[in-house]
Design a protein around this motif. Structure first.
Motif, short mmCIF file in Angstrom:
data_model
loop_
_atom_site.label_atom_id
_atom_site.label_comp_id
_atom_site.label_asym_id
_atom_site.label_seq_id
_atom_site.Cartn_x
_atom_site.Cartn_y
_atom_site.Cartn_z
N ALA A 104 0.83 -1.20 0.00
CA ALA A 104 0.00 0.00 0.00
C ALA A 104 0.87 1.25 0.00
N VAL A 105 1.94 1.24 0.82
CA VAL A 105 2.82 2.41 0.89
C VAL A 105 3.47 2.65 -0.47
N VAL A 106 3.95 1.55 -1.09
CA VAL A 106 4.62 1.68 -2.39
C VAL A 106 3.67 2.31 -3.41
N LEU A 107 2.40 1.89 -3.39
CA LEU A 107 1.45 2.43 -4.36
C LEU A 107 0.91 3.79 -3.96
N ALA A 108 0.87 4.05 -2.64
CA ALA A 108 0.24 5.29 -2.17
C ALA A 108 1.16 6.49 -2.29
N GLY A 169 -5.85 4.37 -0.09
CA GLY A 169 -6.61 5.60 0.09
C GLY A 169 -6.26 6.30 1.38
N PHE A 170 -6.12 5.51 2.44
CA PHE A 170 -5.81 6.05 3.76
C PHE A 170 -4.42 6.69 3.77
N VAL A 171 -3.41 5.89 3.36
CA VAL A 171 -2.02 6.39 3.40
C VAL A 171 -1.87 7.56 2.43
N GLY A 172 -2.41 7.40 1.20
CA GLY A 172 -2.26 8.44 0.18
C GLY A 172 -2.88 9.76 0.60
N LYS A 173 -4.09 9.69 1.18
CA LYS A 173 -4.77 10.92 1.58
C LYS A 173 -3.97 11.65 2.66
#
Lengths: 281, 275
Positions: A104-108, A169-173
């Protein structure tokens, strides 16, 4: 500030000494109306829901007896079941949560960079990135799991991808918001020295968002440990599979062991997160 | 000139070897865990083919059973509304009891333990327990989400109370106000805006989770969704997902409006005091 519309309204604006009472009111009529509308709407929604929801009240009176029955069946927990099939599932759950968070971090990170208007000065790109982040967040991780099971078949792969896609969504936002709060001073200084943009990110933005970044990664990992425990209910691997099997067979003493295992892991995860946060922040 | 800069032994950004070792360890872990969980490239490629077929079957979405979808959504919303109201009403006193600056230790420890217990399990797991206790249906979902709401709102509310300024509390107390008056006029005005913020956030969260508790039989749209998945009726699944996302989105707009109504007024009301 005295002129602010919400400060105090003097109704019955009377001349001094005319004997008419002055009344102080905190909000303007518009604000009062808006508040009343919210109260009205909440009460109406509550009453309507209470009136139409299909609930059999008799079941509620029966609940204590049922709970007692449940606890009797759960006690004593079948501890022998733990090494047999719970332990491996538990480890798998932790791997799903951790790998999902990493993915998720890599994509966010790229999405977060695109969503922050000071990093990517294009309104269209910001909006598109934010739309992608909203989509990721509005689909529940169980639904993501069902979708990935349909694609990759049941198992840990579907679970990991579900955790990852829900977390983007969470990390990216939050990462985007942290980037937008970064001080422009160091960035401008770097820009003035002719820094290429990868260095601008690494030496200008990264030191500023580092604490926020680690804090939100840890927070998401903590949430993901809890979430990955239920993914197995729909067949996406982890301890939920053991829970589902035990429940379907009405082996409540085994259910008790699984629940205990989840309980311990969640507590340990929270302790670990608190400790790491204290160390690195 | 530039030669001199390049040749200087001092570097503005010293390499952090500990951090690099950390990144390497993380990478090694990812490779190890991925092999342990049997993630292979072949599986990924097969999955892509499967995904193409899957999306092909999802579109166009099949809205022919819209009555059942609407009924499920209505039940989900009812669960969310009732659970939010129940959770908010319970969170107020529990949050107060858990605030360490207002209550003695023998009161706030049990309250904090209760909040921690509410937070431990995922709402879906709590729903399983309640399905056993009160049978299949919306009631189990409502109770499960009440627990989840208390775990979230009461925790943050207690933390918000712990951050208040005690000057105003003392001022109210100095007038000889009763305990309830101190709470209502000294404490509540300081935390009301944040409480409303937590509550609207939890309402959004409850709407999302109310669409999921049906998977374990606790009412709402989750059951038809899960059944459609198991029958491979992916066009129905698509229709239900579109409906869920639309409802979640609408509820988020609504709660933003609520936050605006209360948030702005609070800010305006605070402004004069700040000068």
């Amino acid at each position: 500030m005295r002129g602010s519309h919400a400060v105090a309204e003097l109704h019955d604006t009377a001349l001094p000494g005319s004997g008419i009472r002055r009344e102080w009111q905190r909000f303007t009529p518009g604000q009062r109306l808006a508040r009343f509308a919210v109260y009205f709407f909440v009460v109406a929604a509550f009453v309507l829901s209470l009136g139409t929801v299909e609930v059999i009240p008799e079941f509620l009176w029966d609940a204590p007896a049922q709970m007692q029955d449940l606890l009797v069946r759960m006690w004593p927990p079948d501890y022998a079941h733990y090494p047999a099939s719970v332990h491996d599932a538990l480890v798998e759950t932790l791997h799903i949560a951790t790998l999902g968070t990493v993915l998720a971090v890599v994509l966010a990170v790229p999405l977060g960079l695109l969503a922050a208007h000071n990093v990517t000065p294009s309104h269209t790109v910001n909006t598109l990135a934010k739309l992608a982040l909203v989509t990721s967040r509005s689909v529940n991780s169980l639904v993501w799991a069902l979708l990935f099971i349909a694609v990759f078949g049941p198992g840990a792969l579907a679970g990991t991808l579900a955790i990852a896609f829900r977390s983007i969504g969470f990390v990216g936002k939050l990462l985007g918001e942290a980037l937008e709060e970064a001080q422009p001073g160091p960035i401008e200084a770097l820009k003035a020295s002719g820094t290429p943009w990868p260095s601008l990110l690494v030496f200008g933005y990264w030191p500023q968002v580092k604490p926020a970044f680690w804090a939100l990664v840890l927070l998401r990992w903590d949430i993901n440990v809890r979430e990955s425990a239920v993914l197995g209910l729909v067949g996406a691997g982890g301890i939920g599979v053991a829970l589902n099997t035990a429940m379907n067979l009405f082996q409540w003493d085994r259910v008790a062991v699984v629940l205990l295992a989840i309980f311990v892991v969640v507590i340990v995860a929270e302790v670990v997160v608190t400790w790491v946060r204290g160390r690195i922040l | 000139m530039s030669e001199a800069v390049r040749g200087s032994p001092r570097r503005a950004f010293e390499p952090d070897w500990l951090a690099r070792i950390g990144w390497l360890a993380a990478l090694l872990y990812v490779v190890y865990a991925a092999s342990l969980l049997d993630f292979t490239w072949a599986r990924f490629v097969t999955g892509l083919e499967q995904a193409a077929r899957f999306f092909d079957r999802m579109f166009p979405p099949d809205f022919s059973r819209w009555e059942a979808v609407l009924k499920g959504l209505k039940e989900s919303l009812e669960i969310a509304v009732l659970a939010s109201v129940g959770g908010i009403v319970l969170s107020l006193p529990i949050g107060f009891l858990a605030a360490r600056n207002l209550m003695p230790a023998w009161v706030n420890w049990p309250a904090r333990a209760l909040i921690a217990a509410c937070r431990t399990f995922h709402p879906v797991i709590v729903a399983i327990i309640f399905v056993k206790a009160v049978g299949f249906g919306a009631l189990a979902g409502i109770l499960a989400l009440v627990i989840a709401s208390v775990g979230f709102i009461a925790k943050l509310f207690a933390e918000a109370i712990e951050e208040i300024s005690l000057k105003q509390v003392e001022a109210v107390r100095a007038t000889g106000a009763s305990f309830m008056n101190v709470i209502v006029f000294g404490v509540l005005p300081q935390v009301a805006a944040r409480f409303i913020g937590f509550s609207t956030y939890q309402f959004d969260s409850n709407v999302r989770n109310s669409t999921m508790v049906g998977i374990v039989g606790a009412g709402g749209i989750g059951a038809p969704l899960f059944v459609a998945f198991q029958r491979f009726d992916y066009d129905v699944v698509c229709a239900i997902l579109i409906a869920i996302v639309a409802v979640v989105f609408l509820c988020e707009i609504l709660s933003n409006q609520v936050k605006r109504v209360f948030g702005d007024a609070m800010r305006d009301a605070r402004e004069p005091r700040g000068g």
